[in-house]
Design a protein around this motif. Sequence first.
Motif, PDB file in Angstrom:
ATOM      1  N   VAL A  86      67.386  56.229  59.761  1.00 10.27           N
ATOM      2  CA  VAL A  86      66.240  55.463  60.844  1.00 10.27           C
ATOM      3  C   VAL A  86      65.252  54.943  60.058  1.00 10.27           C
ATOM      4  CG1 VAL A  86      66.779  57.680  62.340  1.00 10.27           C
ATOM      5  CG2 VAL A  86      65.333  57.864  60.589  1.00 10.27           C
ATOM      6  N   LEU A  87      64.858  53.840  60.933  1.00 12.21           N
ATOM      7  CA  LEU A  87      63.632  53.129  60.287  1.00 12.21           C
ATOM      8  C   LEU A  87      62.491  53.625  60.524  1.00 12.21           C
ATOM      9  CD1 LEU A  87      63.779  50.401  58.570  1.00 12.21           C
ATOM     10  CD2 LEU A  87      63.418  49.331  60.786  1.00 12.21           C
ATOM     11  N   VAL A  88      61.461  53.920  59.606  1.00 16.96           N
ATOM     12  CA  VAL A  88      60.276  54.323  59.910  1.00 16.96           C
ATOM     13  C   VAL A  88      59.235  53.787  59.074  1.00 16.96           C
ATOM     14  CG1 VAL A  88      60.644  55.878  57.957  1.00 16.96           C
ATOM     15  CG2 VAL A  88      58.972  56.768  59.608  1.00 16.96           C
ATOM     16  N   THR A  89      57.761  53.522  59.392  1.00 16.46           N
ATOM     17  CA  THR A  89      56.692  53.023  58.729  1.00 16.46           C
ATOM     18  C   THR A  89      56.547  53.933  57.651  1.00 16.46           C
ATOM     19  OG1 THR A  89      55.087  54.285  60.138  1.00 16.46           O
ATOM     20  CG2 THR A  89      55.824  51.887  60.558  1.00 16.46           C
ATOM     21  N   GLY A  90      56.419  53.167  56.372  1.00 20.33           N
ATOM     22  CA  GLY A  90      56.234  53.946  54.876  1.00 20.33           C
ATOM     23  C   GLY A  90      54.854  54.474  54.964  1.00 20.33           C
ATOM     24  N   LYS A  91      54.451  55.298  54.044  1.00 19.68           N
ATOM     25  CA  LYS A  91      52.979  56.224  53.966  1.00 19.68           C
ATOM     26  C   LYS A  91      51.977  55.118  53.882  1.00 19.68           C
ATOM     27  CE  LYS A  91      53.522  56.981  48.970  1.00 19.68           C
ATOM     28  NZ  LYS A  91      54.689  56.178  48.657  1.00 19.68           N
ATOM     29  N   GLU A  92      51.807  53.941  53.266  1.00 12.14           N
ATOM     30  CA  GLU A  92      51.009  53.020  53.132  1.00 12.14           C
ATOM     31  C   GLU A  92      50.628  52.550  54.707  1.00 12.14           C
ATOM     32  OE1 GLU A  92      52.424  53.811  49.036  1.00 12.14           O
ATOM     33  OE2 GLU A  92      53.149  53.220  50.958  1.00 12.14           O
ATOM     34  N   ARG A  93      51.753  51.997  55.083  1.00 15.47           N
ATOM     35  CA  ARG A  93      51.442  51.296  56.492  1.00 15.47           C
ATOM     36  C   ARG A  93      51.044  52.429  57.607  1.00 15.47           C
ATOM     37  NH1 ARG A  93      55.689  47.567  59.878  1.00 15.47           N
ATOM     38  NH2 ARG A  93      54.575  47.909  61.972  1.00 15.47           N
ATOM     39  N   PRO A 151      50.570  62.565  49.152  1.00 14.33           N
ATOM     40  CA  PRO A 151      50.119  62.920  47.669  1.00 14.33           C
ATOM     41  C   PRO A 151      49.540  61.566  46.879  1.00 14.33           C
ATOM     42  CG  PRO A 151      52.626  62.878  47.788  1.00 14.33           C
ATOM     43  CD  PRO A 151      52.062  62.726  49.255  1.00 14.33           C
ATOM     44  N   TYR A 152      49.889  60.433  47.321  1.00 10.28           N
ATOM     45  CA  TYR A 152      49.594  59.271  46.604  1.00 10.28           C
ATOM     46  C   TYR A 152      49.805  58.071  47.432  1.00 10.28           C
ATOM     47  CZ  TYR A 152      54.406  58.487  45.480  1.00 10.28           C
ATOM     48  OH  TYR A 152      55.741  58.054  45.567  1.00 10.28           O
ATOM     49  N   VAL A 153      49.148  56.836  47.363  1.00 17.02           N
ATOM     50  CA  VAL A 153      49.628  55.791  47.985  1.00 17.02           C
ATOM     51  C   VAL A 153      49.739  54.460  46.997  1.00 17.02           C
ATOM     52  CG1 VAL A 153      48.533  56.403  50.048  1.00 17.02           C
ATOM     53  CG2 VAL A 153      47.161  55.288  48.334  1.00 17.02           C
ATOM     54  N   GLN A 154      50.441  53.620  47.146  1.00 13.88           N
ATOM     55  CA  GLN A 154      49.983  52.297  46.276  1.00 13.88           C
ATOM     56  C   GLN A 154      49.043  51.328  46.989  1.00 13.88           C
ATOM     57  OE1 GLN A 154      51.984  51.932  43.663  1.00 13.88           O
ATOM     58  NE2 GLN A 154      53.360  53.532  43.885  1.00 13.88           N
ATOM     59  N   THR A 155      48.167  51.227  46.224  1.00  8.58           N
ATOM     60  CA  THR A 155      47.192  50.540  47.001  1.00  8.58           C
ATOM     61  C   THR A 155      47.261  48.922  47.008  1.00  8.58           C
ATOM     62  OG1 THR A 155      46.020  50.225  44.584  1.00  8.58           O
ATOM     63  CG2 THR A 155      45.304  51.927  46.138  1.00  8.58           C
ATOM     64  N   ASP A 156      48.176  48.307  46.277  1.00 11.93           N
ATOM     65  CA  ASP A 156      48.497  46.798  46.490  1.00 11.93           C
ATOM     66  C   ASP A 156      49.446  46.837  47.812  1.00 11.93           C
ATOM     67  OD1 ASP A 156      50.745  48.401  45.512  1.00 11.93           O
ATOM     68  OD2 ASP A 156      51.528  46.817  44.213  1.00 11.93           O
ATOM     69  N   THR A 157      50.216  47.839  48.096  1.00 12.21           N
ATOM     70  CA  THR A 157      51.006  47.771  49.355  1.00 12.21           C
ATOM     71  C   THR A 157      49.999  47.647  50.558  1.00 12.21           C
ATOM     72  OG1 THR A 157      52.882  48.840  48.417  1.00 12.21           O
ATOM     73  CG2 THR A 157      52.728  48.776  50.863  1.00 12.21           C
ATOM     74  N   ILE A 158      49.090  48.599  50.451  1.00 12.54           N
ATOM     75  CA  ILE A 158      47.856  48.778  51.408  1.00 12.54           C
ATOM     76  C   ILE A 158      47.299  47.452  51.424  1.00 12.54           C
ATOM     77  CG2 ILE A 158      45.684  50.008  52.159  1.00 12.54           C
ATOM     78  CD1 ILE A 158      46.794  52.396  51.092  1.00 12.54           C
ATOM     79  N   LEU A 159      46.807  46.832  50.477  1.00 12.58           N
ATOM     80  CA  LEU A 159      46.035  45.634  50.586  1.00 12.58           C
ATOM     81  C   LEU A 159      46.962  44.400  51.049  1.00 12.58           C
ATOM     82  CD1 LEU A 159      43.694  44.028  49.844  1.00 12.58           C
ATOM     83  CD2 LEU A 159      44.652  43.527  47.425  1.00 12.58           C
ATOM     84  N   SER A 160      48.005  44.282  50.675  1.00 13.81           N
ATOM     85  CA  SER A 160      48.897  43.421  51.329  1.00 13.81           C
ATOM     86  C   SER A 160      49.204  43.536  52.896  1.00 13.81           C
ATOM     87  CB  SER A 160      50.491  43.448  50.681  1.00 13.81           C
ATOM     88  OG  SER A 160      50.380  43.344  49.368  1.00 13.81           O
TER      89      SER A 160
END
Length: 269
Positions: free
Chosen positions: A152-159, A185-194
Motif C-alpha cells: 500500500v502507498l503511504v506518506t513517509g515519516k518526513e512528509r 525516532p529520526y527524520v531526514q531534514t533534507d527530505t523535510i526541506l525539499s
Amino acid sequence: MTNNEKNILAFLEHHPVFTLDELREFLGSEKGSRKTSDLLLHHKKMGRIGVVKEGLYFAVRAGTATQHTTPDPFLIASKLVQDAVLSFPTALDLLGYSHSLFNTYYFFSSRYRPAMRFRENHFRSVLTPEQLQKNSQELFGTEKVERLGLKVLVTGKERTLAEALERPQHCGGFEEMYRSLEKIPYVQTDTILSYLQLREQKKLYAAVGFFLEQHRDHFNVEEPFLRQLERHKPSQPVYWDRSKKGGVLVKRWNLVVRKAIVERTWEEF
C-alpha cells in the motif's frame, strides 16, 4: 473443482481486498466482458466474496459468513480510488508511530471524493496539495508498506510529520498529534526541506520549524537547518490553530501558539 474455481480461490487467498480491475487483470478478461462479472456473481452467491462498494470487494474466510468477515480497513482505503495515498493518522499507524487507534482512515487523492462509511469505519479523502499536483510531485515523500501481503502507498515519516503539523485536526488534535510524532525516532531534514520547498507555504515552514526546535535534541536537529526554515517564516504573525484566538507569539517563527502547546501541558486543553 474446475480450474477456474481453483484460480479464483488462489486469487482470493492473496487478495483479501481487491478491485474489479485487479480481478479482471488476473483473469485476462477485457472491459465489457461478462466473464469477470459472472464469476463475481457466482462466488458472491457461494459466500466467498463480499462487497465494500461497486467495484471493490473482499475475500470471505472459509467457514465464515460474509457479515462476520471484517476486511482490512487500510486495504480498503488504499483501493477506494486508483491514486490513493494513505495519510495523516492512517500513515502514522501503518508506519508504527500512532499513539491511538482511529476508525477514520485518510487518504490523498487528486480530486474530491465523498466520505464513505463501511460498517464501523469511516473513509475520508483529502485533496493532494495543489503545489504537488502542479509540479507532478504527488508521490513525493511516499513509500510502499506491506499490509497482509499487499503493498500500500503511504506518506513517509518526513512528509507525514509536515502534513500532520499542517492539519492537526486530522490527527485527533494537538496532543494526539504530538504524542504520535514524538514516536518517530529520526527524520531526514533534507527530505523535510525539499517538501517545504515544493509546498511554498510560509505558515508550514513556521509550524515545522517550531516543532523541530521544540524537539531538536530528539531529532538531532542542528541550528543551521532551523535558520534555513526561519528565513521562510511568515512576515506577520499567524495563528497555528485558527479555531482559537489568543495564545503566545513565538517570535522566532511569527507563529501564535496556544500556551498549552508551548508548554505541552495537555491537561489544560
